[in-house]
Motif scaffolding. Structure first.
Motif, PDB file in Angstrom:
ATOM      1  N   MET A   1       0.503  -1.171  -0.836  1.00 52.30           N
ATOM      2  CA  MET A   1       0.004   0.084   0.325  1.00 52.30           C
ATOM      3  C   MET A   1       1.022   1.327   0.030  1.00 52.30           C
ATOM      4  O   MET A   1       1.669   1.146   0.749  1.00 52.30           O
ATOM      5  CB  MET A   1      -1.023  -0.380   0.918  1.00 52.30           C
ATOM      6  N   ARG A   2       0.345   1.696  -0.269  1.00 55.04           N
ATOM      7  CA  ARG A   2       1.376   3.270  -0.458  1.00 55.04           C
ATOM      8  C   ARG A   2      -0.060   4.682  -0.654  1.00 55.04           C
ATOM      9  O   ARG A   2      -0.572   4.724  -0.542  1.00 55.04           O
ATOM     10  CB  ARG A   2       1.964   3.289  -2.333  1.00 55.04           C
ATOM     11  N   LEU A   3       1.038   5.240   0.343  1.00 51.73           N
ATOM     12  CA  LEU A   3       0.200   6.779   0.927  1.00 51.73           C
ATOM     13  C   LEU A   3       0.153   7.596   0.063  1.00 51.73           C
ATOM     14  O   LEU A   3       0.929   8.325  -0.417  1.00 51.73           O
ATOM     15  CB  LEU A   3       0.712   6.561   2.859  1.00 51.73           C
ATOM     16  N   LEU A   4      -0.772   8.534   0.171  1.00 51.97           N
ATOM     17  CA  LEU A   4      -1.525   9.714  -0.353  1.00 51.97           C
ATOM     18  C   LEU A   4      -0.116  11.059  -0.195  1.00 51.97           C
ATOM     19  O   LEU A   4       0.730  11.047   0.841  1.00 51.97           O
ATOM     20  CB  LEU A   4      -1.849  10.584  -0.398  1.00 51.97           C
ATOM     21  N   ARG A   5       1.363  11.018  -0.867  1.00 50.66           N
ATOM     22  CA  ARG A   5       1.560  12.326  -0.598  1.00 50.66           C
ATOM     23  C   ARG A   5       1.424  13.671   1.220  1.00 50.66           C
ATOM     24  O   ARG A   5       2.278  13.750   1.657  1.00 50.66           O
ATOM     25  CB  ARG A   5       2.265  13.679  -1.625  1.00 50.66           C
ATOM     26  N   SER A   6      -0.496  13.918   0.376  1.00 50.24           N
ATOM     27  CA  SER A   6      -1.020  14.563   1.788  1.00 50.24           C
ATOM     28  C   SER A   6      -0.731  13.662   2.612  1.00 50.24           C
ATOM     29  O   SER A   6      -0.521  14.624   3.476  1.00 50.24           O
ATOM     30  CB  SER A   6      -2.488  14.809   0.840  1.00 50.24           C
ATOM     31  N   THR A   7      -0.744  12.439   2.832  1.00 51.51           N
ATOM     32  CA  THR A   7      -1.115  11.829   3.827  1.00 51.51           C
ATOM     33  C   THR A   7       0.479  11.712   4.419  1.00 51.51           C
ATOM     34  O   THR A   7       0.316  11.605   5.968  1.00 51.51           O
ATOM     35  CB  THR A   7      -1.777  10.060   3.862  1.00 51.51           C
ATOM     36  N   ASP A   8       1.395  11.527   3.874  1.00 51.31           N
ATOM     37  CA  ASP A   8       2.602  11.197   4.614  1.00 51.31           C
ATOM     38  C   ASP A   8       3.255  13.089   4.660  1.00 51.31           C
ATOM     39  O   ASP A   8       3.497  12.893   6.281  1.00 51.31           O
ATOM     40  CB  ASP A   8       3.563  11.120   3.237  1.00 51.31           C
ATOM     41  N   LYS A  43      -2.628  23.399   2.125  1.00 48.30           N
ATOM     42  CA  LYS A  43      -3.579  22.493   2.244  1.00 48.30           C
ATOM     43  C   LYS A  43      -3.810  21.701   3.186  1.00 48.30           C
ATOM     44  O   LYS A  43      -4.791  21.294   3.523  1.00 48.30           O
ATOM     45  CB  LYS A  43      -3.851  21.307   0.693  1.00 48.30           C
ATOM     46  N   VAL A  44      -2.806  20.970   3.513  1.00 49.76           N
ATOM     47  CA  VAL A  44      -2.779  19.947   4.676  1.00 49.76           C
ATOM     48  C   VAL A  44      -3.305  20.440   5.883  1.00 49.76           C
ATOM     49  O   VAL A  44      -3.684  20.136   6.557  1.00 49.76           O
ATOM     50  CB  VAL A  44      -1.120  19.477   4.623  1.00 49.76           C
ATOM     51  N   VAL A  45      -2.037  21.793   6.279  1.00 49.62           N
ATOM     52  CA  VAL A  45      -2.633  22.806   7.375  1.00 49.62           C
ATOM     53  C   VAL A  45      -3.447  22.481   7.647  1.00 49.62           C
ATOM     54  O   VAL A  45      -4.880  22.905   8.517  1.00 49.62           O
ATOM     55  CB  VAL A  45      -1.714  23.621   7.265  1.00 49.62           C
ATOM     56  N   ALA A  46      -4.478  23.152   6.748  1.00 46.85           N
ATOM     57  CA  ALA A  46      -6.253  23.646   6.980  1.00 46.85           C
ATOM     58  C   ALA A  46      -6.931  22.088   6.722  1.00 46.85           C
ATOM     59  O   ALA A  46      -7.503  22.134   7.905  1.00 46.85           O
ATOM     60  CB  ALA A  46      -6.310  24.180   5.129  1.00 46.85           C
ATOM     61  N   ARG A  80      -6.461   7.282   7.490  1.00 50.61           N
ATOM     62  CA  ARG A  80      -8.102   7.076   7.428  1.00 50.61           C
ATOM     63  C   ARG A  80      -8.582   8.278   7.165  1.00 50.61           C
ATOM     64  O   ARG A  80      -9.152   8.417   6.179  1.00 50.61           O
ATOM     65  CB  ARG A  80      -9.078   6.915   8.663  1.00 50.61           C
ATOM     66  N   ALA A  81      -7.887   9.716   7.591  1.00 52.95           N
ATOM     67  CA  ALA A  81      -8.869  11.210   7.725  1.00 52.95           C
ATOM     68  C   ALA A  81      -8.323  11.537   6.148  1.00 52.95           C
ATOM     69  O   ALA A  81      -8.560  12.061   4.806  1.00 52.95           O
ATOM     70  CB  ALA A  81      -8.745  11.488   8.185  1.00 52.95           C
ATOM     71  N   PHE A  82      -7.097  11.434   5.911  1.00 53.04           N
ATOM     72  CA  PHE A  82      -5.983  11.299   5.001  1.00 53.04           C
ATOM     73  C   PHE A  82      -5.918  10.630   3.489  1.00 53.04           C
ATOM     74  O   PHE A  82      -6.660  11.306   2.443  1.00 53.04           O
ATOM     75  CB  PHE A  82      -5.004  12.426   4.690  1.00 53.04           C
ATOM     76  N   GLU A  83      -6.563   9.278   3.900  1.00 49.47           N
ATOM     77  CA  GLU A  83      -6.283   8.291   2.912  1.00 49.47           C
ATOM     78  C   GLU A  83      -8.236   8.178   1.805  1.00 49.47           C
ATOM     79  O   GLU A  83      -8.148   8.134   1.219  1.00 49.47           O
ATOM     80  CB  GLU A  83      -5.875   7.067   2.513  1.00 49.47           C
ATOM     81  N   GLY A  84      -8.666   8.424   3.071  1.00 46.83           N
ATOM     82  CA  GLY A  84     -10.462   8.625   2.590  1.00 46.83           C
ATOM     83  C   GLY A  84     -10.596   6.978   2.825  1.00 46.83           C
ATOM     84  O   GLY A  84      -9.660   6.079   3.200  1.00 46.83           O
ATOM     85  N   GLU A  85     -12.532   6.129   3.081  1.00 44.36           N
ATOM     86  CA  GLU A  85     -12.579   5.054   3.287  1.00 44.36           C
ATOM     87  C   GLU A  85     -12.381   4.059   1.800  1.00 44.36           C
ATOM     88  O   GLU A  85     -12.760   2.885   1.539  1.00 44.36           O
ATOM     89  CB  GLU A  85     -13.349   5.133   3.899  1.00 44.36           C
ATOM     90  N   GLY A  86     -11.998   5.038   0.622  1.00 46.67           N
ATOM     91  CA  GLY A  86     -12.334   3.462  -0.042  1.00 46.67           C
ATOM     92  C   GLY A  86     -11.313   2.583  -0.384  1.00 46.67           C
ATOM     93  O   GLY A  86     -10.053   2.526   0.097  1.00 46.67           O
TER      94      GLY A  86
END
Length: 143
Positions: A1-8, A43-46, A80-86
């Motif tokens: 599994m690879r995390l989104l850049r925003s999650t990282d 965007k991440v801070v927001a 989970r919050a950043f990756e979503g439930e997909g």
């Protein structure tokens, strides 16, 4: 599994703020320190502010500060919050998979994804900046 850049980036922002030792860096400071574009950091801070994990104050004397909720936040919940439930794979997309009605892979991938999250759930932001990570982060951020 690879995390989104925003999650990282979200996890790194939380870690950076967890060792801020009384300072309140700005979003620009954090972006520069992590060598990421300011717009991505903003965007991440927001989103982290929306999740009540950090406070962001504008103007003189402003900056970013981790909330108590942010210190004790579950790493799994943040991911989970950043990756979503997909699902890991999109079996229902514009061209649905012909194996969809009898596929065993999708369920196996869903179990693996939940196991991944479950392994992160007990960890808090406070846990992931404990020694030796915290002092290393301080050394990096003071450069």
């Amino acid at each position: 599994m690879r995390l989104l850049r925003s999650t990282d980036l979200a996890l790194r922002v939380l870690m950076r703020l967890a060792v801020a030792d009384g300072t309140t860096p700005t979003t620009r400071d954090v972006a520069a320190g992590m060598e990421v574009p300011y717009t991505h950091a903003a965007k991440v801070v927001a989103e982290l502010q929306h999740l009540r994990l950090l406070d962001a104050r504008r103007g003189r004397g402003g900056g970013l500060a981790l909330t108590e909720e942010g210190r004790t936040a579950s790493v799994g919940a943040v991911v989970r919050a950043f990756e979503g439930e997909g699902d890991v794979v999109d079996c229902e997309g514009s061209a649905p998979c012909p194996l969809n009605s009898g596929c065993r892979l999708r369920a196996a991938l869903r179990r693996a994804q939940e196991a991944f999250y479950a392994s992160l759930d007990p960890l808090t932001v406070r846990d992931i900046v404990a020694d030796p990570t915290g002092p290393l982060l301080l050394g990096i951020t003071r450069r």
